[in-house]
Design a protein around this motif. Structure first.
Motif: not given
Length: 577
Positions: A388-404
């Motif tokens: 099995g192989v798994a990857m996750s990439v998580t954007f925190s609330e701070e990251n989310t606000n920067r993208m917006i």
């Protein structure tokens, strides 16, 4: 036109096992590449066993032309109803050696007596789900080509039991209700269609002390479906909470709605492949009784997955993005915390992997994400069993606000240009190697440019929508899912998202298998574009181990009608054990 009463049958069966090495042992290669060790079994194995059985017998009306000629000779139509019942069992056991793991049988049901539970190892568990419901079917067609519908109304009762230690057990009861409608076209062994579903779950969980008489009684009542004594005893006041014979952990409710496009080809049960893709919306409310808090989590999800089954062996791949809005309040309804985050996940599982097939999947993951750290070295050892192989990439609330904010500060044209420039730069350097696997070299530049442009446009539009819907959790997470649909398309869209998100984007990558050592890598983005820093432990901020509820609602069986083509009930979202 004539009408004839005929029997109808529904059937689905599946089973499998997976043995995973629990030893974490990784060697460093000559360069920066990690090398995964093989055949080091110091910490033993985990064995997961799975079995699904569903069946039903019903009746239907068949419409046909008698003594017909031309197209009417091959015309058919039918309606019918099939009551169905079934069970699904997933259990986890532990063994010190591979030989012992091979001999272990999966649990068939939760132990009805406490004495039987004492034989379990700590951490072993079972999830036993009983199912019952009704399938309504209808179809019309000519020859092997037809249009079919299937409406499923089903109820489930799941009992999950996990031995925590030699004196405590965790029990969770979940009552579920599924309603789904599938409409599709079939031709021979293939079907294509759309399914819409909603799934509602509610339940509760307890931690039980088996050293106490009341605890033992409650356990034996719970696994038999009697919850009254658990509820009554858990309400008793005690001097020290940890001394309670029964401790209520959580009460939860969830609702999941989705609409998926499905494609299926092959022979049901034995040899087939299916894909599904679509959007899902989910809301979960959980009362944490020990912490005296209520957690509400709203999810917007875009999911695409592929399954293959070949005579008892399986492969499964899933690419998902979900945006979450979380609100935590105390029992006085005072909000103590709010959080938002987004996560891309990529999962691959194979019952019969080889070193070559695993390397191929790691190359595919690199192709999708552009994160070179996933290209770990798998020694050439031939068969490696379960993998099995798994990857996750998580954007925190701070990251989310920067993208917006980046979308607000930047025109769509500029946002798209920056994203496409990432492809152009790599294409100028390595040529067609910059294109995703499966794209013909002659179409590489134009197709990848168009795909990257479209993904970037979708992301920019979604970020602006997220800004407008900040105060509406449902609409905010729907827009976040749209953003994710663009992001998971290719590495350049992901790279642009990580650039504007700034430092703090967390990446978790893991590999597991029967012969290979357990591997886990944690990375975090820095202020320098494209540079990820290795860290030992991921911060829990913005994570909370919250996962959207998409496991249930799997229907992949066949409805058999004498003299007519089978109606495939398309698969719903799910994760293999």
């Amino acid at each position: 036109m004539k009408v004839k009463l005929q029997p109808l049958f529904y059937l689905d069966y599946d089973s499998g096992t997976g043995i995973t090495n629990l030893t974490q042992n990784v060697k460093k290669g000559a360069g920066q590449q990690d090398v995964i060790e093989v055949d080091n079994f110091a910490l033993g194995f985990q064995k997961t066993s799975y079995e699904l059985m569903e069946a039903g017998v019903g009746a239907g009306l068949r419409f046909y032309y008698e003594n017909a000629t031309g197209w009417q000779k091959n015309f058919w139509a039918n309606v019918g109803i099939i009551p169905m019942k079934g069970k699904e069992v997933i259990s986890v056991r532990y063994a010190k050696t591979y030989e012992e793991a091979q001999r272990l049988e999966g649990f068939k049901k939760a132990p009805l007596k406490v004495e039987d539970l004492y034989q379990w190892k700590n951490g072993e568990n079972i999830a036993y789900t009983s199912k019952g419901g009704v399938i309504f079917v209808g179809g019309i067609g000519v020859g092997a080509l037809g249009v079919n519908t299937a409406h499923v109304a089903q109820g489930t009762w799941e009992t999950y039991v996990e031995k925590i230690d030699h004196t405590h057990v965790y029990v969770k009861i979940t009552k579920g209700k599924l309603d789904s409608l599938s409409v599709g076209t079939s031709a021979g062994m293939a079907s294509i269609g759309v399914s819409q579903f909603n799934n509602a779950d509610e339940g509760f969980s307890y931690k039980i002390d088996l050293n106490q008489v009341d605890g033992r009684k409650v356990y034996e009542d719970l696994v038999r479906g009697n919850v009254a004594s658990a509820e009554l005893i858990s309400r008793r006041k005690v001097q020290v909470l940890t001394e309670a014979p029964v401790m209520k952990i959580e009460t939860f409710k969830s609702r999941t709605d989705g609409r998926l496009f499905n494609f299926y080809i092959g022979l049901p049960i034995f040899l087939n492949a299916s894909t599904s893709a679509g959007k899902i919306q989910s809301l979960t409310s959980t009362d944490l009784h020990v912490d005296k808090q209520i957690v509400k989590a709203q999810y917007g999800i875009y999911d695409t997955q592929t399954r293959t089954r070949a005579f008892g062996t399986h492969t499964f791949s899933d690419k998902m993005f979900y945006g979450a809005r979380v609100e935590i309040s105390d029992y006085n309804k005072n909000i103590v915390e709010k959080d938002s985050f987004g996560r891309m996940s990529w999962i691959y599982q194979d019952d019969t992997a080889t070193a070559s097939s695993l390397r191929s999947k790691l190359t595919e993951l690199y192709d999708v994400t552009g994160i070179k750290s996933v290209l770990v070295d798998i020694p050439e050892v031939g068969s490696i069993g379960t993998a099995g192989v798994a990857m996750s990439v998580t954007f925190s609330e701070e990251n989310t606000n920067r993208m917006i904010q980046a979308a607000l500060d930047m025109s769509k044209k500029e946002f798209v240009r920056q994203t496409v420039d990432k492809f152009n730069a790599l294409f100028a350097k390595v040529g067609t190697e910059a294109c995703q696997i499966g794209i013909e070299p002659q179409n590489c530049e134009s197709e990848m440019t168009n795909r990257t442009r479209y993904a970037a446009q979708k992301m920019h539009d979604a970020l602006l929508e997220m800004n407008e819907k900040r105060n509406n959790a449902v609409e905010f997470t729907k827009a976040y899912a749209e953003f994710g649909k663009g992001l998971i398309d290719n590495r350049f869209a992901l790279a642009q998202a990580m650039k504007v998100a700034g430092a703090g984007v967390r990446v978790n990558f893991s590999i597991e298998g029967t012969r290979i050592s357990n591997y886990n890598l944690n990375l975090i983005s820095t202020d320098k574009e494209g540079v990820l820093k290795r860290i030992d432990v991921l911060s829990a901020q913005g994570d909370r181990s919250l996962l959207p509820v998409v496991k249930r609602s799997r229907f992949r069986g066949v409805i058999l009608m004498p003299y007519e083509p089978g109606v495939i009930v398309p698969g719903m979202p799910g994760t293999n054990p």
